[in-house]
Design a protein around this motif. Structure first.
Motif, mmCIF file in Angstrom:
data_model
loop_
_atom_site.group_PDB
_atom_site.id
_atom_site.type_symbol
_atom_site.label_atom_id
_atom_site.label_comp_id
_atom_site.label_asym_id
_atom_site.label_seq_id
_atom_site.Cartn_x
_atom_site.Cartn_y
_atom_site.Cartn_z
ATOM 1 N N LEU A 126 -6.924 -5.372 13.063
ATOM 2 C CA LEU A 126 -7.799 -6.538 12.944
ATOM 3 C C LEU A 126 -9.127 -6.308 13.660
ATOM 4 O O LEU A 126 -10.190 -6.689 13.152
ATOM 5 C CB LEU A 126 -7.098 -7.773 13.507
ATOM 6 C CG LEU A 126 -5.919 -8.314 12.695
ATOM 7 C CD1 LEU A 126 -5.198 -9.400 13.477
ATOM 8 C CD2 LEU A 126 -6.374 -8.838 11.339
ATOM 9 N N ALA A 127 -9.063 -5.679 14.818
ATOM 10 C CA ALA A 127 -10.290 -5.405 15.573
ATOM 11 C C ALA A 127 -11.214 -4.467 14.799
ATOM 12 O O ALA A 127 -12.437 -4.653 14.781
ATOM 13 C CB ALA A 127 -9.948 -4.809 16.936
ATOM 14 N N ILE A 128 -10.633 -3.453 14.151
ATOM 15 C CA ILE A 128 -11.434 -2.509 13.363
ATOM 16 C C ILE A 128 -12.064 -3.216 12.164
ATOM 17 O O ILE A 128 -13.252 -3.037 11.867
ATOM 18 C CB ILE A 128 -10.566 -1.324 12.919
ATOM 19 C CG1 ILE A 128 -10.170 -0.470 14.132
ATOM 20 C CG2 ILE A 128 -11.317 -0.468 11.895
ATOM 21 C CD1 ILE A 128 -9.153 0.598 13.828
ATOM 22 N N LEU A 129 -11.268 -4.032 11.480
ATOM 23 C CA LEU A 129 -11.813 -4.751 10.329
ATOM 24 C C LEU A 129 -12.865 -5.779 10.754
ATOM 25 O O LEU A 129 -13.829 -6.019 10.018
ATOM 26 C CB LEU A 129 -10.690 -5.440 9.555
ATOM 27 C CG LEU A 129 -9.705 -4.532 8.813
ATOM 28 C CD1 LEU A 129 -8.773 -5.362 7.933
ATOM 29 C CD2 LEU A 129 -10.424 -3.494 7.972
ATOM 30 N N ASP A 130 -12.685 -6.392 11.925
ATOM 31 C CA ASP A 130 -13.704 -7.313 12.430
ATOM 32 C C ASP A 130 -15.059 -6.614 12.511
ATOM 33 O O ASP A 130 -16.096 -7.195 12.191
ATOM 34 C CB ASP A 130 -13.319 -7.832 13.817
ATOM 35 C CG ASP A 130 -12.201 -8.864 13.774
ATOM 36 O OD1 ASP A 130 -11.986 -9.455 12.702
ATOM 37 O OD2 ASP A 130 -11.561 -9.078 14.815
ATOM 38 N N ALA A 131 -15.029 -5.355 12.945
ATOM 39 C CA ALA A 131 -16.275 -4.607 13.146
ATOM 40 C C ALA A 131 -16.802 -3.992 11.853
ATOM 41 O O ALA A 131 -18.010 -3.915 11.651
ATOM 42 C CB ALA A 131 -16.058 -3.506 14.186
ATOM 43 N N TYR A 231 6.512 2.337 10.209
ATOM 44 C CA TYR A 231 6.362 2.129 11.652
ATOM 45 C C TYR A 231 5.415 3.163 12.269
ATOM 46 O O TYR A 231 5.375 4.314 11.842
ATOM 47 C CB TYR A 231 7.747 2.231 12.304
ATOM 48 C CG TYR A 231 7.733 2.317 13.807
ATOM 49 C CD1 TYR A 231 7.264 1.255 14.585
ATOM 50 C CD2 TYR A 231 8.201 3.462 14.454
ATOM 51 C CE1 TYR A 231 7.255 1.343 15.963
ATOM 52 C CE2 TYR A 231 8.205 3.545 15.830
ATOM 53 C CZ TYR A 231 7.724 2.483 16.577
ATOM 54 O OH TYR A 231 7.711 2.563 17.952
ATOM 55 N N ASN A 232 4.664 2.719 13.259
ATOM 56 C CA ASN A 232 3.817 3.594 14.064
ATOM 57 C C ASN A 232 2.726 4.271 13.229
ATOM 58 O O ASN A 232 2.376 5.426 13.474
ATOM 59 C CB ASN A 232 4.669 4.645 14.784
ATOM 60 C CG ASN A 232 3.970 5.195 16.016
ATOM 61 O OD1 ASN A 232 3.052 4.574 16.558
ATOM 62 N ND2 ASN A 232 4.403 6.356 16.471
ATOM 63 N N LEU A 233 2.198 3.535 12.270
ATOM 64 C CA LEU A 233 1.119 4.072 11.446
ATOM 65 C C LEU A 233 -0.165 4.206 12.252
ATOM 66 O O LEU A 233 -0.958 5.124 12.030
ATOM 67 C CB LEU A 233 0.890 3.165 10.239
ATOM 68 C CG LEU A 233 -0.097 3.620 9.176
ATOM 69 C CD1 LEU A 233 0.368 4.937 8.548
ATOM 70 C CD2 LEU A 233 -0.239 2.553 8.101
ATOM 71 N N GLY A 234 -0.371 3.316 13.217
ATOM 72 C CA GLY A 234 -1.594 3.332 14.022
ATOM 73 C C GLY A 234 -2.616 2.365 13.465
ATOM 74 O O GLY A 234 -2.716 2.175 12.242
ATOM 75 N N GLY A 235 -3.376 1.743 14.354
ATOM 76 C CA GLY A 235 -4.343 0.743 13.938
ATOM 77 C C GLY A 235 -5.408 1.269 12.998
ATOM 78 O O GLY A 235 -5.784 0.603 12.027
ATOM 79 N N ALA A 236 -5.925 2.477 13.257
ATOM 80 C CA ALA A 236 -6.999 3.034 12.440
ATOM 81 C C ALA A 236 -6.518 3.342 11.023
ATOM 82 O O ALA A 236 -7.191 3.010 10.038
ATOM 83 C CB ALA A 236 -7.554 4.294 13.098
ATOM 84 N N ARG A 237 -5.372 3.980 10.895
ATOM 85 C CA ARG A 237 -4.848 4.306 9.573
ATOM 86 C C ARG A 237 -4.440 3.043 8.822
ATOM 87 O O ARG A 237 -4.623 2.940 7.602
ATOM 88 C CB ARG A 237 -3.655 5.261 9.684
ATOM 89 C CG ARG A 237 -4.028 6.652 10.191
ATOM 90 C CD ARG A 237 -2.811 7.550 10.253
ATOM 91 N NE ARG A 237 -2.301 7.826 8.915
ATOM 92 C CZ ARG A 237 -1.103 8.372 8.691
ATOM 93 N NH1 ARG A 237 -0.305 8.676 9.712
ATOM 94 N NH2 ARG A 237 -0.691 8.609 7.468
ATOM 95 N N LEU A 238 -3.889 2.072 9.545
ATOM 96 C CA LEU A 238 -3.531 0.808 8.914
ATOM 97 C C LEU A 238 -4.774 0.102 8.392
ATOM 98 O O LEU A 238 -4.778 -0.426 7.281
ATOM 99 C CB LEU A 238 -2.777 -0.086 9.899
ATOM 100 C CG LEU A 238 -2.382 -1.472 9.383
ATOM 101 C CD1 LEU A 238 -1.499 -1.357 8.143
ATOM 102 C CD2 LEU A 238 -1.649 -2.258 10.484
ATOM 103 N N ALA A 239 -5.837 0.103 9.193
ATOM 104 C CA ALA A 239 -7.093 -0.524 8.757
ATOM 105 C C ALA A 239 -7.618 0.144 7.494
ATOM 106 O O ALA A 239 -8.078 -0.534 6.560
ATOM 107 C CB ALA A 239 -8.131 -0.457 9.875
ATOM 108 N N ALA A 240 -7.551 1.460 7.440
ATOM 109 C CA ALA A 240 -8.027 2.182 6.267
ATOM 110 C C ALA A 240 -7.201 1.831 5.036
ATOM 111 O O ALA A 240 -7.746 1.664 3.932
ATOM 112 C CB ALA A 240 -7.977 3.690 6.530
#
Length: 250
Positions: A126-131, A231-240
């Motif tokens: 969410l933080a990555i997408l906010d930016a 599980y454990n995809l990571g915030g950056a990869r999930l955002a992508a």
């Protein structure tokens, strides 16, 4: 030969992801002498364990991020759960979040590692997408559903989810049948155990351990399943992955 290689790789990835350990933890189900003698909840538990092998095969796409939709349901998602609103438990359904994509995870507040990791990934996403893409972030409604309602009150799960990000809504099923119906729609798995033996609700003894599957699920505004994340995809990869799955609003 190709199928064998795919199976071999998928099972290896399943072991790497911890699913093999999870399966071992519920091995007590094998000790049941007759499936017909099982309680209704026991039957549900056994049926849900059946999707474990399918989940292992699905993990073959782990390196690509999202999982294939081999175990997606045909009908749109429906649910009726409780949410904490102004200090009171209120009923919400799949229709309570119009025009939103639902990102759903299941777990429990006493989870030592899987749930905090998953919710942290959602927070970072969410933080990555906010930016990078606020319009896409605004289209997502993260939901965290407890599969341990015997211990987790609606207040507990609401506060727990909001601790990671206030936009994550914690939800609790009002009864066991409602919880079971949601879990079956997600093709998720969960169960309870004491001293290596499976125990079943509603008569759960003290000091039971909770087990659950680790995927989380993205549903479109029409409540059709779009994709499943490991599980454990990571915030950056999930955002992508989310940016690819959700259109940018004009």
């Amino acid at each position: 030969m190709t199928n064998f290689v795919v199976l071999f790789v998928a099972l290896g990835l399943a072991k790497w992801a911890g699913l093999a350990k999870w399966a071992k933890s519920v091995k007590s189900v094998k000790s049941v002498k007759s499936v017909k003698s099982l309680k209704p909840w026991s039957m549900t538990f056994v049926r849900q364990l059946g999707v474990l092998s399918l989940g292992a095969l699905s993990l073959g796409a782990l390196s690509l991020g999202a999982l294939p939709l081999a175990f997606a349901q045909a009908a749109p998602l429906t649910f009726s759960l409780t949410q904490l609103t102004d200090g009171k438990a209120t009923l919400v359904t799949e229709k309570s979040f119009p025009n939103k994509h639902l990102l759903i995870a299941v777990g429990f507040t006493g989870c030592p590692d899987i749930c905090p990791t998953t919710l942290l990934d959602i927070k970072n996403m969410l933080a990555i997408l906010d930016a990078e893409s606020a319009s896409q972030a605004a289209q997502i409604q993260p939901l965290f559903v407890t599969i341990d309602p015997a211990r987790d009150s609606v207040d507990d799960v609401s506060r727990y989810a909001a601790y990671f990000d206030s936009r994550i809504i914690g939800l609790r099923a009002p009864d066991w049948d409602t919880l079971d119906a949601l879990v079956k729609q997600l093709r998720a798995t969960y169960g309870y155990q004491v001293d290596g033996k499976a125990v079943y609700p509603p008569d759960l003894p003290e000091h039971y351990t909770v087990y659950h599957s680790t995927h989380f699920y993205l549903y479109g505004p029409d409540r059709q399943l779009l994709t499943v994340y490991p599980y454990n995809l990571g915030g950056a990869r999930l955002a992508a992955q989310i940016q690819q799955a959700i259109p940018v609003s004009q």
